[in-house]
Design a protein around this motif. Structure first.
Motif, PDB file in Angstrom:
ATOM      1  N   LEU A  10       3.345  13.197  16.919  1.00  0.00           N
ATOM      2  CA  LEU A  10       2.308  12.409  15.692  1.00  0.00           C
ATOM      3  C   LEU A  10       2.564  12.578  14.057  1.00  0.00           C
ATOM      4  O   LEU A  10       3.056  11.560  13.543  1.00  0.00           O
ATOM      5  N   LEU A  17       5.108   4.774  11.040  1.00  0.00           N
ATOM      6  CA  LEU A  17       4.038   3.914  10.300  1.00  0.00           C
ATOM      7  C   LEU A  17       3.984   3.217   8.761  1.00  0.00           C
ATOM      8  O   LEU A  17       4.608   1.940   8.744  1.00  0.00           O
ATOM      9  N   GLY A  20       7.179   1.921   8.523  1.00  0.00           N
ATOM     10  CA  GLY A  20       6.617  -0.259   8.266  1.00  0.00           C
ATOM     11  C   GLY A  20       5.713  -0.768   7.308  1.00  0.00           C
ATOM     12  O   GLY A  20       6.097  -2.025   6.427  1.00  0.00           O
ATOM     13  N   LEU A  21       4.753   0.310   6.408  1.00  0.00           N
ATOM     14  CA  LEU A  21       3.890   0.058   5.377  1.00  0.00           C
ATOM     15  C   LEU A  21       5.279  -0.582   4.640  1.00  0.00           C
ATOM     16  O   LEU A  21       4.812  -1.281   3.524  1.00  0.00           O
ATOM     17  N   THR A  24       6.997  -4.299   4.833  1.00  0.00           N
ATOM     18  CA  THR A  24       5.679  -5.215   4.717  1.00  0.00           C
ATOM     19  C   THR A  24       5.575  -4.882   3.238  1.00  0.00           C
ATOM     20  O   THR A  24       5.929  -6.435   2.467  1.00  0.00           O
TER      21      THR A  24
ATOM     22  N   PHE B  69       3.065 -11.584   2.888  1.00  0.00           N
ATOM     23  CA  PHE B  69       3.406 -10.247   3.511  1.00  0.00           C
ATOM     24  C   PHE B  69       4.485 -10.768   4.983  1.00  0.00           C
ATOM     25  O   PHE B  69       5.238 -10.585   5.504  1.00  0.00           O
ATOM     26  N   TRP B 328      -2.840  -5.076   4.325  1.00  0.00           N
ATOM     27  CA  TRP B 328      -2.021  -4.331   4.728  1.00  0.00           C
ATOM     28  C   TRP B 328      -1.262  -4.009   6.017  1.00  0.00           C
ATOM     29  O   TRP B 328      -0.032  -4.413   6.627  1.00  0.00           O
ATOM     30  N   TRP B 331      -1.380  -6.342   8.931  1.00  0.00           N
ATOM     31  CA  TRP B 331      -0.243  -7.548   9.111  1.00  0.00           C
ATOM     32  C   TRP B 331       1.427  -6.822   9.106  1.00  0.00           C
ATOM     33  O   TRP B 331       2.367  -7.184   8.864  1.00  0.00           O
ATOM     34  N   THR B 332       1.023  -5.288   8.263  1.00  0.00           N
ATOM     35  CA  THR B 332       2.564  -4.645   9.115  1.00  0.00           C
ATOM     36  C   THR B 332       2.469  -4.060  10.844  1.00  0.00           C
ATOM     37  O   THR B 332       3.258  -4.383  11.494  1.00  0.00           O
ATOM     38  N   PHE B 333       1.483  -3.995  11.000  1.00  0.00           N
ATOM     39  CA  PHE B 333       1.240  -3.554  12.218  1.00  0.00           C
ATOM     40  C   PHE B 333       1.180  -3.744  14.038  1.00  0.00           C
ATOM     41  O   PHE B 333       0.543  -4.948  13.927  1.00  0.00           O
ATOM     42  N   TYR B 348      -5.700  11.834  18.933  1.00  0.00           N
ATOM     43  CA  TYR B 348      -5.754  12.292  17.846  1.00  0.00           C
ATOM     44  C   TYR B 348      -6.633  11.368  16.967  1.00  0.00           C
ATOM     45  O   TYR B 348      -6.575  12.784  15.953  1.00  0.00           O
TER      46      TYR B 348
END
Lengths: 192, 372
Positions: A10, A17, A20-21, A24, B69, B328, B331-333, B348
């Motif tokens: 986790l 993540l 990645g953010l 971008t 992006f 955001w 378009w990132t993942f 989760y």
């Protein structure tokens, strides 16, 4: 142990993540790479390795480097190039083959760059002009050597000892050798 | 800031003042039933207009944000900065023929897009636009909101069922599984805020935030976690972003709306973007204070200036901020696989949000919240 893996997964997942953010978001503010083509044709610069159309560079004395060996013609997969040569007699009575017409048909060229790679003299290259649309295919057949041009006098080139043997082609040019000699060493095996 | 001026600004920005004035004026002209009917029609027209305007704004924003992006410029040829691009797309869609397939269930096929649009419009009407500017507002507001937004799932499932085609069928089954799963997270995060506020009435939730500070600050740690979970689940709920499995181009063509054309497809498209707006609007309502202006304790001058900005501007501004966050994320993942999507939710997000709800309950019971 299972629980630990769950929590570790986790945390690690959230970390990636976040990476990645961040990436971008940085991209959001960088300069955009879109080329707005018809408007910017004045200042448009293509990248270095772009293959526009085949040209034969001439120097100020209207001299090219082509020796009319015809390697480009034989190697061209499409039969795009036609090298027309003629025999002349030099002042000292020797017979010599020189270039008469270098005909390039851009309509069937597939821009593979084999001709440029096999050329032992670096006589031809690709330039950056790509606006070649015409109404008649015959206009794409062009003569690359300028009228009245002649072949450049060859400078004596000191060849490294290893160069003539194709089996021992050096992967990397020796750092001490002059650039031109290294160039020649790279070219020689291919021509043989 | 004097009490008198503050009160004047308060009542000027309170839409209640204006609506009751208009109501009183109408009562002088026509009988009461006619006045109410007229008001209902005007409000409905207002909502539909806002719906279309926001959809157009969002489609344009999506294209531009996505382009930026990806290091592109986005639409910039039709009109200045491509502003007319969306309008031309809408006109194109209006001209298209609505195709009926043989052996498809005509009634369900045509009903589906209307259910989807109805669901998103009903949810849209719950949003608090301004102080006194609520259209649907009663004591179980949030509950009602979740309930009506679920009608959209029915529409999607009907689209798959009525199309008589395998792509829409598989797409709608995926969408159903995904939407129903992620509604749990959304519900629990909303419940977290309900636990903090002690009410489900949307106007009351926002009023509390105007008086005591935004929920995300009042609820600090659990509220921030709930906000993050909401952002993930909200994107899934809109069938967007990394969770756009119902419309995998490579394997399902366009998913549940494969067999739709013309304005029927347009309704799905419209609803998709409006659902984005609604998801962001709910987030800004329950976490970021809705129409409540930004107040910092101790800075009276600053607070006065903030009060002078109308509530609707605050609400729409915050909503667009959340929309930007959602884009955001989108378009990132990269896209997830369907089993990954479901395990993300059930393994989760749901346990996390349950623990978070417990945390919020502790915060509320021991009075640990920050009240400005």
């Amino acid at each position: 142990m299972e629980n630990m893996n769950y929590l570790q997964g986790l945390v690690a997942g959230m970390k990636t993540l976040g990476v990645g953010l961040k990436t971008t978001m940085r991209e959001f503010f960088t300069k955009k790479i879109t080329e707005q083509y018809p408007e910017n044709r004045k200042e448009l610069v293509m990248f270095d390795r772009f293959r526009g159309s085949l040209v034969m560079p001439h120097n100020e004395q209207n001299e090219h480097k082509c020796i009319a060996c015809g390697l480009c013609m034989t190697n061209c997969p499409n039969g795009t190039i036609e090298v027309k040569s003629k025999m002349i007699e030099t002042e000292d009575g020797k017979k010599k083959k020189i270039l008469d017409q270098y005909i390039y048909d851009q309509g069937i060229c597939m821009y593979c760059q084999v001709c440029v790679r096999v050329c032992p003299q670096d006589a031809i290259t690709f330039d950056q002009s790509f606006e070649t649309a015409v109404f008649d295919r015959q206009k794409l057949v062009r003569q690359l050597n300028q009228p009245g041009s002649k072949c450049q006098e060859k400078k004596p080139v000191a060849r490294p000892a290893a160069a003539p043997k194709p089996a021992e082609k050096p992967a990397v040019a020796p750092a001490s050798a002059p650039a031109e000699a290294a160039d020649a060493a790279e070219k020689t095996p291919k021509t043989e | 800031m004097g009490e008198g001026l503050g009160g004047a600004i308060d009542s000027m920005f309170n839409l209640q003042t204006w609506t009751s004035a208009i109501h009183a004026w109408l009562l002088g002209l026509v009988p009461e039933w006619a006045a109410i009917l007229l008001e209902c029609v005007v409000v409905a027209l207002l909502i539909i207009t806002l719906y279309a305007v926001f959809a157009i704004a969002l489609i344009y924003m999506e294209r531009k944000v996505c382009a930026f992006f990806q290091c592109r410029l986005g639409p910039n040829r039709v009109g200045k900065w491509g502003l007319l691009q969306v309008f031309s797309d809408v006109f194109k869609m209006l001209q298209k023929e609505i195709i009926n397939m043989r052996k498809s269930d005509m009634f369900l096929h045509d009903l589906a897009p209307f259910l989807v649009v109805t669901a998103s419009m009903l949810t849209f009407a719950c949003l608090p636009w301004n102080k006194g500017g609520h259209i649907i507002d009663f004591n179980v507001g949030l509950f009602f909101m979740i309930a009506v937004s679920s009608i959209g799932v029915v529409g999607i499932l009907l689209a798959g069922l009525g199309s008589n085609s395998k792509y829409p069928m598989i797409g709608s089954m995926r969408a159903g599984a995904q939407l129903i799963s992620y509604e749990i997270s959304i519900g629990i995060t909303m419940l977290t805020i309900v636990a903090l506020s002690g009410t489900m009435q949307i106007s009351e939730i926002v009023q509390q935030q105007a008086d005591n500070g935004w929920n995300i600050i009042r609820g600090h740690v659990p509220a921030v976690i709930a906000f993050l979970i909401y952002l993930i689940a909200g994107n899934a709920e809109c069938n967007r972003g990394p969770f756009d499995l119902p419309e995998g181009e490579s394997e399902l063509t366009a998913g549940y709306h494969t067999e739709y054309s013309g304005m029927h497809f347009g309704y799905f498209y419209l609803a998709e973007y409006l659902n984005l707006f609604i998801a962001a609007g709910i987030a800004s309502t329950i976490f970021l204070g809705g129409w409540a202006p930004l107040h910092i304790a101790g800075l009276d001058g600053f607070n006065g200036v903030m009060d002078a900005i109308p509530g609707a501007v605050w609400f729409i501004g915050k909503t667009f901020f959340v929309i930007f966050l959602l884009m955001w994320e989108r378009w990132t993942f990269p896209r997830l696989r369907i089993d990954h999507i479901l395990s993300l939710e059930w393994k989760y997000l749901m346990p996390l949000s349950l623990i978070n709800l417990l945390l919020m309950a502790l915060v509320v019971v021991f009075g640990l919240g920050i009240n400005v």
